[in-house]
Design an enzyme around this catalytic site. Structure first.
Site, PDB file in Angstrom:
ATOM      1  N   GLU A   1       9.157  22.820  29.919  1.00  0.00           N
ATOM      2  CA  GLU A   1       9.394  23.472  30.321  1.00  0.00           C
ATOM      3  C   GLU A   1       9.398  23.637  31.785  1.00  0.00           C
ATOM      4  O   GLU A   1       9.854  24.352  32.369  1.00  0.00           O
ATOM      5  CB  GLU A   1       7.709  22.885  30.676  1.00  0.00           C
ATOM      6  CG  GLU A   1       7.018  22.736  29.916  1.00  0.00           C
ATOM      7  CD  GLU A   1       6.991  21.662  28.384  1.00  0.00           C
ATOM      8  OE1 GLU A   1       6.245  21.030  28.557  1.00  0.00           O
ATOM      9  OE2 GLU A   1       7.758  21.151  28.672  1.00  0.00           O
TER      10      GLU A   1
ATOM     11  N   CYS B   1       2.956  18.255  28.393  1.00  0.00           N
ATOM     12  CA  CYS B   1       1.532  16.979  28.728  1.00  0.00           C
ATOM     13  C   CYS B   1       1.039  17.225  29.886  1.00  0.00           C
ATOM     14  O   CYS B   1       1.191  18.360  30.676  1.00  0.00           O
ATOM     15  CB  CYS B   1       3.031  15.539  28.859  1.00  0.00           C
ATOM     16  SG  CYS B   1       4.365  16.369  30.351  1.00  0.00           S
TER      17      CYS B   1
ATOM     18  N   HIS C   1      11.681  17.968  31.113  1.00  0.00           N
ATOM     19  CA  HIS C   1      11.104  18.124  30.336  1.00  0.00           C
ATOM     20  C   HIS C   1      11.837  19.757  30.942  1.00  0.00           C
ATOM     21  O   HIS C   1      11.510  20.228  31.015  1.00  0.00           O
ATOM     22  CB  HIS C   1       9.499  17.966  30.375  1.00  0.00           C
ATOM     23  CG  HIS C   1       9.221  16.877  30.650  1.00  0.00           C
ATOM     24  ND1 HIS C   1       7.701  16.266  30.317  1.00  0.00           N
ATOM     25  CD2 HIS C   1       9.631  15.288  29.658  1.00  0.00           C
ATOM     26  CE1 HIS C   1       8.074  15.494  30.260  1.00  0.00           C
ATOM     27  NE2 HIS C   1       8.630  14.675  29.889  1.00  0.00           N
TER      28      HIS C   1
ATOM     29  N   CYS D   1       3.677  18.549  32.774  1.00  0.00           N
ATOM     30  CA  CYS D   1       4.332  20.427  32.431  1.00  0.00           C
ATOM     31  C   CYS D   1       2.799  20.823  32.585  1.00  0.00           C
ATOM     32  O   CYS D   1       3.379  22.325  33.461  1.00  0.00           O
ATOM     33  CB  CYS D   1       5.098  19.942  31.405  1.00  0.00           C
ATOM     34  SG  CYS D   1       6.037  19.142  31.138  1.00  0.00           S
TER      35      CYS D   1
END
Length: 141
Positions: free
Chosen positions: A46, A69, A44, A78
């Site tokens: 991040e 998330c 992801h 995250c």
């Protein structure tokens, strides 16, 4: 946030079922890390930005196009990664409409003492994540 939106847009259509999120980390007025959700949806945005920033992330500000998330799936949340990295504040463009995340990521950050602001470039981010939001809505009907 505009740079985060650019990063996400560059990955549009390449992140499978995940949204094409962008993340920029800033400290003392300098970009210390940036990332976007990678091909196939992982890692992801991040996580990518935090990896680039390394230890510099402590005390930084995160600009994220979609609420981080907060659930365990194929990756750890995250929101937890941002907390563990020690960021001081997080600007979230738009809240995630996925019921597994909706306001939970922001709440986790706030509970950890992180200053959270929602709505910076909200219209642009909502448009950027429209296909993802439509899919989530249809799955939950």
């Amino acid at each position: 946030m505009l740079r985060a939106l650019e990063l996400g847009a560059a990955q549009s259509g390449r992140t499978a079922e995940n949204p094409a999120v962008g993340c920029v980390l800033v400290k003392d007025g300098e970009v210390i890390g940036e990332g976007a959700t990678q091909d196939g949806g992982r890692p992801h945005a991040e996580t990518v930005a935090l990896q680039v920033a390394g230890g510099q992330a402590r005390g930084a500000t995160a600009y994220v196009t979609l609420e981080p998330c907060s659930h365990y799936g194929q990756t750890a949340p995250c929101a937890n990664a941002l907390i563990e990295a020690g960021i001081a504040r997080c600007f979230i463009a738009v809240v995630d409409r996925d019921p597994r995340v909706h306001w939970r990521g922001a709440a986790l950050l706030q509970e950890a003492g992180i200053d959270v602001r929602v709505g910076l470039c909200e219209a642009e981010a909502a448009e950027a994540h429209k296909a993802f939001f439509d899919r989530v809505k249809n799955e939950n009907l």
